[in-house]
Design a protein around this motif. Structure first.
Motif, PDB file in Angstrom:
ATOM      1  N   LEU A 241     -13.260  10.040 -18.176  1.00 40.90           N
ATOM      2  CA  LEU A 241     -12.478  11.183 -17.701  1.00 40.90           C
ATOM      3  C   LEU A 241     -11.152  11.294 -18.439  1.00 40.90           C
ATOM      4  CD1 LEU A 241     -12.930  13.366 -15.507  1.00 40.90           C
ATOM      5  CD2 LEU A 241     -11.347  12.082 -14.072  1.00 40.90           C
ATOM      6  N   CYS A 242     -10.920  12.450 -19.056  1.00 38.57           N
ATOM      7  CA  CYS A 242      -9.698  12.711 -19.820  1.00 38.57           C
ATOM      8  C   CYS A 242      -8.739  13.649 -19.091  1.00 38.57           C
ATOM      9  CB  CYS A 242     -10.039  13.313 -21.177  1.00 38.57           C
ATOM     10  SG  CYS A 242     -11.028  12.262 -22.240  1.00 38.57           S
TER      11      CYS A 242
ATOM     12  N   ARG B 210      -5.842  11.532 -20.136  1.00 34.67           N
ATOM     13  CA  ARG B 210      -4.773  12.046 -20.986  1.00 34.67           C
ATOM     14  C   ARG B 210      -3.966  13.150 -20.319  1.00 34.67           C
ATOM     15  NH1 ARG B 210      -8.510   9.795 -24.115  1.00 34.67           N
ATOM     16  NH2 ARG B 210      -7.937   8.985 -26.170  1.00 34.67           N
ATOM     17  N   ARG B 211      -4.563  13.816 -19.346  1.00 35.46           N
ATOM     18  CA  ARG B 211      -3.850  14.879 -18.637  1.00 35.46           C
ATOM     19  C   ARG B 211      -4.165  14.782 -17.149  1.00 35.46           C
ATOM     20  NH1 ARG B 211      -4.257  21.494 -19.517  1.00 35.46           N
ATOM     21  NH2 ARG B 211      -3.223  22.033 -17.583  1.00 35.46           N
ATOM     22  N   PHE B 212      -3.121  14.851 -16.338  1.00 36.73           N
ATOM     23  CA  PHE B 212      -3.279  14.723 -14.892  1.00 36.73           C
ATOM     24  C   PHE B 212      -2.425  15.770 -14.202  1.00 36.73           C
ATOM     25  CE2 PHE B 212      -2.140  11.975 -10.978  1.00 36.73           C
ATOM     26  CZ  PHE B 212      -3.173  12.533 -10.244  1.00 36.73           C
TER      27      PHE B 212
ATOM     28  N   GLN C  71      -2.297   4.376 -19.359  1.00 39.68           N
ATOM     29  CA  GLN C  71      -2.041   3.929 -20.723  1.00 39.68           C
ATOM     30  C   GLN C  71      -2.152   5.054 -21.751  1.00 39.68           C
ATOM     31  OE1 GLN C  71      -1.120   0.605 -22.002  1.00 39.68           O
ATOM     32  NE2 GLN C  71      -0.386   0.907 -19.916  1.00 39.68           N
ATOM     33  N   LYS C  72      -3.061   6.021 -21.556  1.00 41.86           N
ATOM     34  CA  LYS C  72      -3.255   7.082 -22.538  1.00 41.86           C
ATOM     35  C   LYS C  72      -2.731   8.437 -22.064  1.00 41.86           C
ATOM     36  CE  LYS C  72      -7.122   5.001 -25.000  1.00 41.86           C
ATOM     37  NZ  LYS C  72      -8.482   5.208 -25.580  1.00 41.86           N
ATOM     38  N   LEU C  73      -2.122   8.483 -20.892  1.00 41.49           N
ATOM     39  CA  LEU C  73      -1.641   9.741 -20.332  1.00 41.49           C
ATOM     40  C   LEU C  73      -0.577  10.366 -21.232  1.00 41.49           C
ATOM     41  CD1 LEU C  73      -2.080  11.442 -17.728  1.00 41.49           C
ATOM     42  CD2 LEU C  73      -0.023  10.361 -16.833  1.00 41.49           C
TER      43      LEU C  73
ATOM     44  N   SER D  74     -13.785  16.102 -17.935  1.00 33.04           N
ATOM     45  CA  SER D  74     -12.769  16.879 -17.217  1.00 33.04           C
ATOM     46  C   SER D  74     -13.304  17.289 -15.856  1.00 33.04           C
ATOM     47  CB  SER D  74     -12.348  18.120 -18.020  1.00 33.04           C
ATOM     48  OG  SER D  74     -13.397  19.061 -18.102  1.00 33.04           O
ATOM     49  N   LEU D  75     -12.422  17.221 -14.851  1.00 31.52           N
ATOM     50  CA  LEU D  75     -12.767  17.590 -13.484  1.00 31.52           C
ATOM     51  C   LEU D  75     -11.635  18.417 -12.907  1.00 31.52           C
ATOM     52  CD1 LEU D  75     -14.466  17.421 -10.893  1.00 31.52           C
ATOM     53  CD2 LEU D  75     -13.325  15.260 -10.382  1.00 31.52           C
TER      54      LEU D  75
END
Length: 547
Positions: free
Chosen positions: A307-308, A332-334, A361-363, A284-285
């Motif tokens: 990075l997730c 997964r989260r943006f 693809q995994k968002l 995570s960033l």
């Protein structure tokens, strides 16, 4: 994660608090012993004692001891004390708790500061000290330095303002979790070389102390979680005296943290930003305050394969940047924020063509603060163009509103994009879309998101007519109904007081640009939170080619 469940009249209330992994075994073991005590709501004490009479006697001893009504040496047997939602004004940690290893106060209250910690230095066996969401405690005693076995100090969401110098002596500390504005004492990291998790603010330190601190960060080879606040450097930069050496040292130290998994930075303009090398283990960033002109080149699938979660403020985003983010294999989260309009350099639009097995693809959760979105199927029906627009007139795309609802619905097998996305948040700049560009919300293409279950739309009312605002809301509701999953769409009006009074009013360009981002406070995922003023590096003197 530890869950403590309390039932009242058949209704279970679940209290959840985060505890560092290293104390899980300790607390888990103690919870099966009579030496483990849990207090909830100041009149309820529980212990795994065998029968009711014995349990009540144990309760009375604990409460008398905490209120200093009785010096019961039997309390030396207590190893762990956990209290939730209690009034602790009359409590004192008596020296008879000399073998206490875990002290966790969660969401407790004391009115005018708490004297109950005056014997804290006597708890020589303490391994875990948690004052999470404890109100009324603003400082810790210097004697905390005597707790040589302390491994976790959790002050998250507390009122502790500055850590005492004694904390610098806690050589076995593995987790130091300060509140959003908890400041470090000078020399904090000289002996705390075992840290795996650190949340701290260092804007109280002088220039040389800051340099020593960020240099010492690079020596924490086991560090996995880092949240650091450097926002005071913003003021120094605006005054023309940016402490560039501090930020250069920070960039170098971050490159040495090879085990880092979670990074949250509240930083000033940073010319070295594009030269930072982060751990490939980063999950995570979060970057606060600093507004990037563009996405850094190291945000790429090759550099950040794990990075997730990504949370950034970006002024301009182009196809290359959007493609780089979309290619992150584990994302997964943006959360993408745009700066306040008075800080924004120009209009910005980004479009990326997404093939069937292409990007995101995994968002699962995506929030575009201050950006509008649109998905449009291409002529050959084989792929979809995904566009972002920040509402600036000169950056608008003809694509927004150009495709009709009927054209979109005629596609027999629509391409799938963002196949796992479940929640989408974005903003609709009503005035720019309807008046200036004669656009529409009918053709956002949300039906190309097959897993979408819900969304949040912030309807920006600045300078818009009531008719256009209502039209936008009606079109958005209709789009939600047409989605195969019958979306649950939450609509929120922003800056409604700056909407035209009547549809025939002409208010020109008098809208206030500073408050239309419609951002909400974010829920904490261990995300550390303190918001400083936004700044854009190139406007304040940093290298425009690297920010």
């Amino acid at each position: 994660m530890i869950q403590a469940v309390r039932a009242e009249d058949g209704v279970g209330d679940i209290y959840v608090c985060q505890v560092h992994d290293m104390v899980l075994d300790l607390i888990r073991g103690l919870s099966y012993e009579e030496k483990f005590v849990t207090i909830s709501n100041d009149d309820e004490v529980t212990s795994p004692s065998g029968n009711k009479v014995r349990r009540l006697a144990h309760q009375n001893r604990v409460m008398k001891q905490l209120t200093q009504q009785e010096d019961d040496t039997g309390m030396a047997r207590v190893r762990s004390l956990v209290a939730s939602r209690c009034d602790i004004n009359s409590w004192v940690l008596h020296p008879s708790f000399k073998l206490l290893r875990v002290l966790a106060l969660e969401d407790c209250n004391c009115e005018k500061g708490w004297q109950g910690l005056k014997h804290l230095g006597d708890l020589l066996h303490l391994r875990y000290l948690g004052l999470h969401k404890v109100y009324g405690i603003y400082e810790l005693p210097e004697e905390i330095g005597k707790l040589k076995f302390l491994q976790t100090l959790d002050l998250g969401s507390s009122g502790i303002r500055v850590l005492p110098f004694g904390v610098c002596q806690l050589t076995q500390l593995v987790c130091l979790r300060g509140g959003s504005r908890t400041r470090a004492p000078d020399g904090l990291l000289k002996k705390l070389t075992s840290l795996e998790e650190l949340h701290i603010c260092i804007d109280n330190l002088n220039h040389e102390s800051k340099r020593q601190f960020v240099k010492a960060l690079g020596n924490l080879s086991e560090l996995r979680v880092l949240s650091i606040n450097l926002t005071e450097l913003i003021v120094l930069h605006i005054n023309g005296s940016l402490e560039g050496t501090v930020l250069s040292d920070l960039a170098q130290s971050l490159g040495n943290l090879h085990k880092l998994q979670h990074l949250s930075l509240d930083v000033a303009p940073w010319a070295e930003w594009d030269r930072v090398v982060l751990s490939q283990h980063l999950q995570s960033l979060i970057v606060k305050s600093l507004v990037l002109r563009r996405l850094p080149s190291w945000i790429s699938p090759a550099r950040l394969p794990s990075l997730c979660y990504l949370d950034l403020k970006v002024d301009n985003i182009d196809e290359a940047g959007l493609r780089a983010v979309g290619g992150l294999p584990q994302l997964r989260r943006f959360d993408l924020h745009r700066p306040r309009p008075y800080l924004s350099s120009s209009g910005s639009t980004a479009t990326v063509v997404i093939a069937g097995d292409g990007f995101f693809q995994k968002l699962r959760r995506c929030r575009f603060w201050g950006w509008m979105v649109q998905f449009v199927v291409n002529e050959d029906s084989a792929c979809v163009s995904f566009s972002l627009w920040n509402g600036k007139q000169q950056g608008a795309l003809a694509a927004f509103g150009s495709s009709t609802e009927d054209e979109s619905s005629n596609r027999s097998v629509p391409p799938t994009v963002m196949p796992n996305l479940q929640h989408l948040a974005f903003q609709v700049p009503v005035r720019a879309l309807y008046k200036d560009w004669n656009g529409s919300c009918r053709s956002l293409g949300l039906h190309y998101l097959p897993s979408l279950r819900g969304g949040t739309v912030y309807v920006d009312c600045v300078g818009a007519s009531p008719d256009d605002v209502e039209k936008a809301e009606a079109e958005l509701r209709h789009a939600a109904q047409l989605h195969p999953n019958s979306l649950k769409l939450d609509l929120h009006r922003c800056s409604e007081d700056e909407m035209m009074r009547h549809s025939t009013d002409q208010i020109g360009d008098q809208s206030k640009d500073g408050d239309d981002l419609c951002e909400e406070e974010e829920e904490e995922e261990g995300e550390v939170s303190s918001a400083g003023d936004e700044v854009i590096a190139t406007e304040l003197g940093a290298d425009p080619t690297s920010a």
